[in-house]
Structure formats: C-alpha cells, structure tokens
Design an enzyme around this catalytic site. Structure first.
Site, PDB file in Angstrom:
ATOM      1  N   GLU A 134      -1.422  -0.774  -9.160  1.00  0.00           N
ATOM      2  CA  GLU A 134      -2.869  -0.930  -9.042  1.00  0.00           C
ATOM      3  C   GLU A 134      -3.520   0.416  -8.748  1.00  0.00           C
ATOM      4  OE1 GLU A 134      -6.049  -3.254  -6.152  1.00  0.00           O
ATOM      5  OE2 GLU A 134      -4.175  -4.248  -6.691  1.00  0.00           O
TER       6      GLU A 134
ATOM      7  N   ASP B 221      -8.716  -1.366 -10.661  1.00  0.00           N
ATOM      8  CA  ASP B 221      -9.550  -1.862  -9.567  1.00  0.00           C
ATOM      9  C   ASP B 221     -10.790  -0.992  -9.431  1.00  0.00           C
ATOM     10  OD1 ASP B 221     -10.702  -2.866  -7.269  1.00  0.00           O
ATOM     11  OD2 ASP B 221      -9.124  -2.217  -5.924  1.00  0.00           O
TER      12      ASP B 221
ATOM     13  N   LYS C 227       0.833  -1.193   0.000  1.00  0.00           N
ATOM     14  CA  LYS C 227       0.000   0.000   0.000  1.00  0.00           C
ATOM     15  C   LYS C 227       0.873   1.250   0.000  1.00  0.00           C
ATOM     16  CE  LYS C 227      -4.216  -1.686   0.152  1.00  0.00           C
ATOM     17  NZ  LYS C 227      -5.268  -1.327  -0.823  1.00  0.00           N
TER      18      LYS C 227
ATOM     19  N   LYS D 122     -12.957  -8.407  -8.102  1.00  0.00           N
ATOM     20  CA  LYS D 122     -13.437  -8.692  -6.755  1.00  0.00           C
ATOM     21  C   LYS D 122     -14.868  -9.196  -6.885  1.00  0.00           C
ATOM     22  CE  LYS D 122     -10.360  -5.411  -4.474  1.00  0.00           C
ATOM     23  NZ  LYS D 122     -10.198  -4.175  -3.690  1.00  0.00           N
TER      24      LYS D 122
ATOM     25  N   ASP E  95      -0.255  -0.523  -4.674  1.00  0.00           N
ATOM     26  CA  ASP E  95      -1.671  -0.157  -4.711  1.00  0.00           C
ATOM     27  C   ASP E  95      -1.838   1.208  -4.064  1.00  0.00           C
ATOM     28  OD1 ASP E  95      -4.396  -0.002  -4.814  1.00  0.00           O
ATOM     29  OD2 ASP E  95      -4.782  -1.625  -3.399  1.00  0.00           O
TER      30      ASP E  95
END
Length: 328
Positions: A164, A190, A107, A214, A138
């Site tokens: 991401e 995403d 992250k 997802k 991400d």
C-alpha cells in the site's frame, strides 16, 4: 445537499480518546461527532490537514448524517488486523486484539526505524498468522523508489498480498510497478487517490492495481462508489483511525460495493483504548457488522475534549462548511 451550519453544530460533540499504543505518531485521537436526521456521523480529519482537504471530510459527514445511503449488498464485512510500527515482541498482543482476522496490514517505513526493524516485524506477523495468513504492507508513501525496491526484495519471502502506497509520487509508483513485475505483488493506491485533485490520475498512469477507498476523505459513500466504478479496479475499504461512528460509514461503503475481494481496514476500533459506544465496531470472527452507531451519552461526557479543543473543532467545521457552499 446543503445543510445549514447551525443545524450541523446543534448537536456537535468533540471527543478525545486514548489509544492503546502510539499509531501514526499520536497517542490520542480527537473527533467531532454531528447528528443528522439519518443518524450520527463523524468529522475527524487529522489536525495538520488544511481546510480545503478537510472540507471533503465534512461533506462525507453531512452526506452520511443527512441523506439516505445506497443499498447494502452484505450485512457484515471481513476486516484486517492493523499492526503499528511495534517491536516484534509486541506483535502477538497486537494481533490478539483482532480475533478471527486472517489478514494483517503491517506498517513499515516508520520515521526513525530501519529496514531491519521492518523485516523483524513482518517476520513476527507471519509467525503468528501462519502460512495461510495474508500480509499487506503500508509505507504511507515514505520510501524512495530505490528504498522500496530494496525493501520489497527483502520482504517478499513473507508472501505479501500487496503493497500500500510504497512511494509518494505517481511516477515512482509506475516505475516500481515495472521493476517488481516479476514478483507479481500488486500496488494499492491510497494517498495517490485521496489526496489528489483528480483521483483517477494515478489509475490512468498505471501506478497501481488496487484502490484503497476511504469514505471520509473521498467525500462520502457515493463519491467513493462512483470512483471505484470509474476506475474499474478491485477495491479495499479502509479507515482513518475513526471512532465506531466513523467506522460505520466505512462499513456502509464496503457493504455497498458490488465486488469486495479483499478484507477491509475497518477493524481499527481495536487500536483505541476507549470509544463513544458500549457496543463498538470491533472485529468478531474476523468481521464487523454493518450498522449505524449511536453514541452513549455517558461516554461522550467522559471523553469530552477540553472547551478549547471543542472550540477549535467548531471553528474548523465553520470554515470547512463555508467552502462547501455554492457560489452566490
């Protein structure tokens, strides 16, 4: 299929689980579990999500609990480690919770943190993983276009697998792709996929080269499979900080994809300090087994949410269920 509301609520259990460390701004994770004829399923959109968006999560739970799922093409799925926005000194402990994982999703762009902190965290991950490990970043769409470009030029020395959702808007993602063409670092989509009324908009615009799928926010395993087939891009399956019941649906999606070239973000049970089963879907040798999960009654009782929170989830399910009903 249409599932009567009273059937959805019949075995509803709402849990409140502690986490090992702060992630996505929270230290506890609430989830609603429902049971259908096919087994248990999870409804757990984050509290700030509106009913229209959350209704897709409910559709996914009803599909997984009440209908037979697509054929499985593999019995286990390789997963990545997930590294929250921690200090560099915490990285070894975080990665130790993901035994055998060769890939880490790190992250970055955490509110209140600096680009220097991102560099230090990614450097620490590379040191633990070694030169053969895979690192993906991400940003959850938090970088501006210029911030993303500057950050990537500082971080590309760590041999990045992909980025991401570095920026929020499709236009910025398209331009970032253009600016980073010489670096050959793919962009994975995403939020641009799961929060869009038309998930293929970003794909058609050339905003990225990888899909992050997802199952819950996309409405279930089948809609996610159909999206992947229509997009024609390589895909990686990820989770939304689910319990092992929710991770089971993500694992099913990953195991049903015809091609799966990337390690999946389905090892996130390691971020929880408790789960709803004594046999959680934790990474072993870098992978999780594909199976349905049966919660343990004692754990459902131990981590039951307060009556007030349980009622909040019951009301939320009721509102979302109404949005799924066909017009009269």
């Amino acid at each position: 299929m249409t599932v009567p509301l009273e059937e959805v609520l019949a075995d509803l259990r709402v849990v409140d689980l502690p986490m090992r460390r702060r992630f996505r701004g929270i230290t506890r994770r609430e989830a609603a579990l429902v049971r259908g004829p096919q087994g248990w399923a999870e409804f757990s959109p984050f509290p700030e999500y509106g009913d229209a968006e959350s209704a897709r999560w409910l559709a996914a739970a009803l599909d997984f609990g009440w209908t037979e799922q697509p054929e499985l093409l593999r019995s286990e799925v390789r997963v990545n480690a997930t590294v929250p926005a921690v200090a560099p000194g915490e990285v070894p402990e975080v990665l130790a919770a993901f035994p055998g994982c060769r890939t880490a999703k790190v992250k970055v762009a955490e509110p209140g943190q600096t680009a220097d902190e991102d560099v230090a965290r990614v450097r620490a991950v590379r040191e633990v993983l070694g030169p053969e490990g895979r690192i993906r970043l991400d940003a959850n769409g938090r970088w501006t276009l210029d911030e993303a470009e500057r950050a990537v030029h500082r971080l590309e020395r760590f041999d990045l697998e992909y980025l991401e959702q570095p920026c929020e808007s499709v236009g910025d993602l398209v331009e970032l792709n253009r600016r980073l063409r010489e670096l050959d670092i793919p962009i994975a989509l995403d939020e641009a996929i799961r929060k869009s009324a038309d998930p293929l908009t970003a794909v058609r615009a050339g905003a990225g080269g990888i899909l992050v799928l997802k199952a819950a926010p996309l409405g279930g395993v089948r809609p996610a499979l159909e999206l992947a087939a229509e997009a024609g891009l390589p895909a990686v399956v990820s989770s939304a900080l689910d319990t092992s019941v929710g991770l089971a649906m993500g694992a099913w999606l990953a195991a049903a994809l015809p091609d799966l070239d990337y390690d999946c973000g389905l090892g996130t049970a390691s971020l929880l300090a408790a789960d709803v089963t004594e046999d959680p879907l934790l990474p072993r040798d870098g992978a999780i087994r594909v199976r349905r999960v049966e919660p343990d009654a004692a754990l459902l009782d131990r981590y039951a949410a307060s009556p007030e929170r349980a009622e909040w989830w019951r009301a939320r399910i009721t509102r979302c269920h109404a949005l799924l009903q066909p017009p009269q």
